[in-house]
Design a protein around this motif. Structure first.
Motif: not given
Length: 280
Positions: A109-126
């Protein structure tokens, strides 16, 4: 839209796709849940989004409709050609084949603001969430679909059964907000557990003053590694820490804390103060 179960089935069959257990794939098939994710993440036409694990592009389609841009990182190479088809009409979407744990997210994002959104796999969430938080990825927020039990641990308070090292780490780096509970029938295939949408709003400054962040988290891991022991004994026995029980009890005494206390009773501020007792 792919949130229609019939459309999801059509895409899966047309592309001879088979779910891979090692990637923990569960595709969303409920538009109301997707709307809740987007509302919780506060996505609008000025928002740049990083989506982790887009699957066949169900959530991605909705994000593309409301966001400025979407960068979707997918680890499963068999899903890349499917995504190229399902997202072909969106010129604001970039599909990236790769492991999110190995991406230089800030550079994307080269310094630009952004947000993260995801439907995460449960085995690797943490591991994914802790990697994002500990590496200080400059996202404004992380809004994710995760196992309900894990979401409850993230926002748990001292003394509760869900309270632990994950609670303290998440609350140190962010402000958690549980936006929605999601039943198994909103996915294909159905998971065996309930899910939840949680938003982690990144803190600009930590909520406590701690001189040595690494030491504080070592003490936190020690406290919850052996929950039944007193905090002093748990820290004394923890590999990598070299304080005696007497030193720890004396430090607790200076802070006005009973030396026989267990770690689960301490709040984040108290762990920070205890770490500061051992930091010049």
């Amino acid at each position: 839209m792919l949130s229609d179960p019939k459309e999801t089935i059509r895409v899966i069959q047309e592309n001879n796709f088979t779910f891979r257990k090692n990637y923990g794939q569960n595709f969303l098939i409920d538009s109301h849940v997707i709307d809740k994710i987007i509302a919780a993440a506060e996505i609008d036409k000025d928002t740049e989004v990083l989506e982790i694990g887009p699957g066949i592009g169900t959530l991605t389609q909705y994000l593309a409709e409301v966001a400025k841009t979407v960068k979707a990182v997918e680890i499963d190479d068999k899903l890349i050609p499917i995504l190229e088809k399902t997202l072909s009409e969106y010129d604001n979407v970039e599909i990236i084949h790769g492991d999110i744990l190995k991406q230089d997210i800030a550079a994307m994002f080269d310094g630009r603001p952004f947000k993260i959104v995801a439907n995460l796999p449960y085995y690797i969430t943490t591991p994914i969430i802790m990697n994002l938080l500990e590496s200080h990825v400059p996202a404004e927020s992380i809004t994710v679909m995760i196992q309900k039990e894990v979401a409850e641990r993230m926002q748990a308070a001292p003394g509760s059964k869900d309270y632990g090292a994950l609670s303290l780490a998440v609350q140190y780096y962010s402000e958690p907000y549980l936006a929605a509970n999601v039943p198994p029938n909103c996915f294909m295939p159905r998971p065996n557990v309930g899910s939840a949408v949680i938003r982690l709003k990144r803190r600009v400054e930590p909520p406590v003053d701690v001189k040595d962040e690494k030491l504080m988290f070592s003490m936190i891991r020690a406290a919850f590694n052996q929950r039944r022991k007193t905090l002093a004994n748990a820290i004394k026995n923890f590999e990598g820490l070299s304080f005696s029980r007497e030193e720890i009890e004396e430090a607790l005494g200076r802070l006005g804390i009973d030396g026989r206390i267990r770690g689960e009773a301490l709040e984040l501020r108290q762990f920070a103060e205890l770490a500061n007792e051992f930091t010049d």
